[in-house]
Design an enzyme around this catalytic site. Structure first.
Site, PDB file in Angstrom:
ATOM      1  N   CYS A  47       4.143  -5.314  -4.242  1.00 27.79           N
ATOM      2  CA  CYS A  47       2.812  -4.813  -3.854  1.00 27.79           C
ATOM      3  C   CYS A  47       2.616  -4.537  -2.365  1.00 27.79           C
ATOM      4  O   CYS A  47       1.523  -4.140  -1.964  1.00 27.79           O
ATOM      5  CB  CYS A  47       1.697  -5.758  -4.324  1.00 27.79           C
ATOM      6  SG  CYS A  47       1.587  -5.899  -6.100  1.00 27.79           S
ATOM      7  N   ASP A  48       3.607  -4.749  -1.524  1.00 24.77           N
ATOM      8  CA  ASP A  48       3.435  -4.484  -0.090  1.00 24.77           C
ATOM      9  C   ASP A  48       4.764  -4.035   0.523  1.00 24.77           C
ATOM     10  O   ASP A  48       5.149  -4.490   1.599  1.00 24.77           O
ATOM     11  CB  ASP A  48       2.899  -5.721   0.617  1.00 24.77           C
ATOM     12  CG  ASP A  48       2.353  -5.411   2.006  1.00 24.77           C
ATOM     13  OD1 ASP A  48       2.009  -4.230   2.258  1.00 24.77           O
ATOM     14  OD2 ASP A  48       2.272  -6.333   2.833  1.00 24.77           O
TER      15      ASP A  48
END
Length: 78
Positions: A47-48
């Site tokens: 997610c990042d």
């Protein structure tokens, strides 16, 4: 990590990655993501993913870092 983040290598005028180094880093990151998504006991979504979260060791092997925003699922259908 001795060689810092991928961000430093991509956006600084003091560092340079040739085409083969870039491909090797790309493959390292892709393999790490494949392991997290398909081969690890629980599904992990990072997610990042960004250059500052890709760290390079002394041999310029890429390692993913900063899993603070990651999500895990105990079971999933694929």
């Amino acid at each position: 990590m001795p060689n810092g983040s991928l961000e430093k290598w991509l956006y600084s005028h003091n560092y340079f990655l040739d085409l083969m180094q870039r491909l090797d880093i790309l493959i390292d990151v892709a393999c790490a993501l494949q392991h997290l998504h398909c081969e690890y006991s629980t599904l992990v979504i990072h997610c990042d993913l960004k250059p500052s979260n890709v760290l390079l060791d002394q041999d310029m092997v890429a390692h993913l870092s900063d899993f603070s925003l990651s999500h895990t699922w105990l079971s999933c259908t694929r």
